[in-house]
Motif scaffolding. Structure first.
Motif, short mmCIF file in Angstrom:
data_model
loop_
_atom_site.label_atom_id
_atom_site.label_comp_id
_atom_site.label_asym_id
_atom_site.label_seq_id
_atom_site.Cartn_x
_atom_site.Cartn_y
_atom_site.Cartn_z
N TRP A 125 -10.55 -5.00 -1.93
CA TRP A 125 -10.54 -3.88 -0.71
C TRP A 125 -11.31 -3.43 -0.73
CZ3 TRP A 125 -8.07 -2.51 2.84
CH2 TRP A 125 -7.74 -1.31 3.38
N ASN A 126 -12.24 -3.37 0.44
CA ASN A 126 -13.45 -2.93 0.59
C ASN A 126 -13.09 -0.85 1.45
OD1 ASN A 126 -12.55 -3.00 3.28
ND2 ASN A 126 -14.80 -4.48 3.10
N SER A 156 1.45 -5.51 4.20
CA SER A 156 0.69 -6.47 4.87
C SER A 156 0.09 -7.60 3.97
CB SER A 156 -0.82 -5.62 4.92
OG SER A 156 -1.31 -5.02 3.46
N THR A 162 -11.13 -0.70 3.94
CA THR A 162 -10.64 -1.29 5.23
C THR A 162 -9.83 -2.95 5.58
OG1 THR A 162 -13.17 -0.12 6.37
CG2 THR A 162 -11.51 -1.42 7.63
N THR A 163 -10.77 -3.29 4.66
CA THR A 163 -9.80 -4.71 4.82
C THR A 163 -9.22 -5.50 3.43
OG1 THR A 163 -12.22 -5.71 4.90
CG2 THR A 163 -10.32 -5.61 6.54
N TRP A 164 -9.16 -6.32 2.87
CA TRP A 164 -9.04 -7.68 2.02
C TRP A 164 -10.26 -8.66 1.98
CZ3 TRP A 164 -7.31 -5.26 -3.38
CH2 TRP A 164 -6.79 -4.86 -3.22
N THR A 165 -11.29 -8.90 0.41
CA THR A 165 -11.49 -10.06 1.16
C THR A 165 -12.00 -11.11 0.15
OG1 THR A 165 -13.06 -8.98 2.89
CG2 THR A 165 -13.61 -10.28 1.38
N VAL A 212 -2.48 -11.08 4.32
CA VAL A 212 -3.29 -12.18 4.10
C VAL A 212 -3.92 -12.80 3.93
CG1 VAL A 212 -6.19 -11.26 3.00
CG2 VAL A 212 -4.74 -9.12 3.51
N HIS A 214 0.97 -0.77 0.03
CA HIS A 214 -0.49 -0.44 0.05
C HIS A 214 1.06 1.70 -0.69
CE1 HIS A 214 -3.60 1.76 2.22
NE2 HIS A 214 -3.55 2.10 1.22
#
Length: 580
Positions: free
Chosen positions: A351-352, A297, A354-357, A299, A288
């Motif tokens: 990515w929303n 980061s 806040t977090t990667w899903t 995940v 990022h």
């Protein structure tokens, strides 16, 4: 007696008429003088107005000439912001070979408004209050480092402003340079990279001016990022035009180390972006960028299988949305977390803000038996100004095409039908146009075009085929805002590259060394960067409208991804009169 009285009365009337006549003559004389003076003054005013207009023309032409020095595609002729002041061609300069009189001098302005010899203004802050697409004020953490007036970027929108307070930008001109007025979330990065020019013009000369005009104009400058193979202890990035202008500056990770290779990079502005690459310790890796600093980061990946956890591309829509894609991993129904059994599942991660899903059906296509297929590229855009994407495509091996409608990814009806060749790159221009490129090795290259027919529907067609090499990257430009590409570029193996003029794809001379190319970006139809194999002096090439030339990237290994932060289609924020 009566006769005398009448004579006296007649004489009195004659005397009165004489006085009236004298007064009338005086009035007529005065009016004639006034009218004559008015004609003379009008003539003088007209002459003054004309000379003042000519001087204004000299000043505005001086701005245009100065801008060309900052933006010319010929890098050897391009000037840094600080070098504008004192440039012989821009100091007490005239327009030789023309009939235009007068001279001008160009200088640069710092963020305090002082005129002199100053570098580009580079600044970052964050949005303190969310913005709507029609907001006319931006409330931020601080405006201290920004120019008094000029242009900022929030996500992918360029915004002109006429003034600032300690914590607000005011007089906003939304959607500058044909960018899209959009909503922006609280906390979004706000950035600026501009050169503010001051031009002072005089007639007959600036040194002996009888008529003088002074103008200021802000010019948004280029910026780009390159990313690729990691070395020794860290992943590698390189930044164009920042912090040193006209130079690619090597950059590494902050807040930790990683030796992973980076495969894709996507930045939205001078302040934020994402990159992805090889998995580490069985996890996905995301990088990022905030205000020029990259951090990594991890995940947790769906499969505990390193070969399945590589990510190959990322597309950043805004601070609130980004997409990443990678290898097709089995759903693990027979092999558990190792994903060794079951049907294949596409690796699509969102990515929303806040977090990667990692997504699963029905948000993505259902699991199928088409295993061991890599999703190579993704591009999602926002055409509605909401800050979230409403159309996008993913492409990959064996002609896979997956389409996004703003909520769900589904297999395109022509997936694996329009071509069975691997697709490596995709570029979405608008709701009605997209492009993809690919091929197989050194033998065959292909370019596809998608034409939207309304309601999200559309058809893929072959725009160019039988090309001599596989094409690994494609980049398109819409310089009119009509939603149709006006130019484009595709690059591939062995230095092969093709240009698009709005109608036809044409082969251009190979890049120096005929090295494999994996990425391309465009700032204009005659200002192109292509990157790939090689060392510091071999892996990056620039096209200036006439020829390719190698440029030092300050990255010692292969470059896999490029991302451009454009000065939109029109980099000027508009000039302001300083001296009338």
């Amino acid at each position: 007696m009566i006769m005398k009285k009448n004579n006296k009365k007649l004489l009195g009337q004659k005397g009165f008429l004489t006085i009236v006549a004298i007064i009338m003559i005086a009035i007529i004389g005065f009016m004639g003088a006034v009218i004559g003076s008015m004609f003379f003054s009008t003539a003088m005013s007209s002459a003054t107005l004309f000379q003042g207009t000519v001087t204004l023309y000299v000043a505005s032409s001086g701005l245009e000439k100065t801008a060309r020095y900052l933006l010319t595609p010929v890098l050897a002729n391009r000037s840094t912001c600080a070098a504008i002041s004192g440039n012989a061609a821009l100091t007490n300069a005239s327009f030789a070979g023309t009939t235009v009189p007068g001279t001008f001098t160009a200088q640069t302005v710092n963020n305090a408004g002082a005129v002199g010899s100053y570098p580009a203004i580079a600044a970052n802050t964050t949005l303190a209050v969310a913005m709507l697409a029609n907001s006319t004020t931006a409330t931020v953490a601080s405006t201290a480092a920004f120019a008094p007036k000029g242009r900022i970027m929030i996500d992918r929108e360029s915004i002109n402003y006429t003034g600032k307070t300690a914590t607000t930008f005011i007089g906003l001109g939304r959607g500058a340079g044909l960018s899209l007025p959009s909503s922006h979330a609280n906390g979004a990065q706000i950035s600026q990279l501009q050169c503010t020019i001051d031009v002072n013009a005089g007639l007959p000369t600036l040194a002996a001016a009888k008529y003088q005009r002074e103008l200021e104009e802000s010019i948004q400058l280029q910026e780009a990022w390159a990313a690729g193979v990691g070395i020794t202890t860290t992943s590698q990035f390189s930044r164009w035009n920042q912090p040193a202008e006209k130079t690619w500056t090597h950059s590494t990770l902050g807040g930790g180390t990683s030796v992973a290779t980076i495969n894709g990079v996507s930045v939205t502005s001078n302040g934020e972006g994402w990159a992805v690459g090889q998995g580490i310790n069985l996890d996905y890796q995301f990088y990022h960028e905030v205000a020029g600093v990259w951090t990594r980061s991890s995940v947790a990946a769906r499969c505990k299988n390193l070969a399945k956890n590589n990510l190959f591309a990322v597309s950043t829509v805004s601070s609130q949305e980004a997409w990443a894609v990678g290898g097709n991993a089995n759903n693990g129904t027979n092999g558990g977390s190792n994903c060794n059994g079951g049907n294949g599942r596409d690796s699509i991660i969102q990515w929303n803000g806040t977090t990667w899903t990692t997504l699963a059906p029905p948000a993505i296509p259902i699991d199928n038996s088409f295993n061991n297929v890599i999703l190579r590229a993704v591009h999602v855009i926002d055409t509605a100004g909401t800050g979230t994407g409403n159309i996008g495509f993913i492409v990959g091996d064996r002609g896979i095409i997956i389409k996004y409608n703003g909520s769900t990814w589904t297999n395109d009806p022509q997936s694996k039908v329009i071509t069975a060749l691997n697709l490596y790159s995709v570029y979405v221009v608008s709701m009605t146009e997209a492009w993809a490129s690919g091929g197989i090795g050194n033998n065959t290259g292909i370019i596809l075009k998608w034409t939207g027919t309304g309601g999200g529907a559309g058809t893929w067609s072959i725009a160019a085929s039988g090309l001599t090499r596989s094409l690994r990257s494609i980049y398109m430009r819409d310089d009119t805002g009509a939603g149709i590409a006006t130019s484009g570029w595709a690059v591939g193996l062995a230095g092969i590259n093709y240009s698009y003029d709005g109608t036809t794809w044409t082969a251009q001379a190979n890049t120096p060394g005929n090295r494999n190319l994996f990425a391309v970006i465009s700032f204009a139809s005659n200002d192109i960067w292509a990157a790939g194999l090689g060392n510091n002096t071999q892996n990056l090439n620039h096209w200036d409208g006439t020829s390719w030339a190698a440029v030092a990237s300050n990255m010692t290994t292969q470059i896999n991804g490029l991302s451009a932060i454009e000065p939109s289609r029109f980099p000027f924020s508009g000039w302001n009169k300083i001296l009338q």
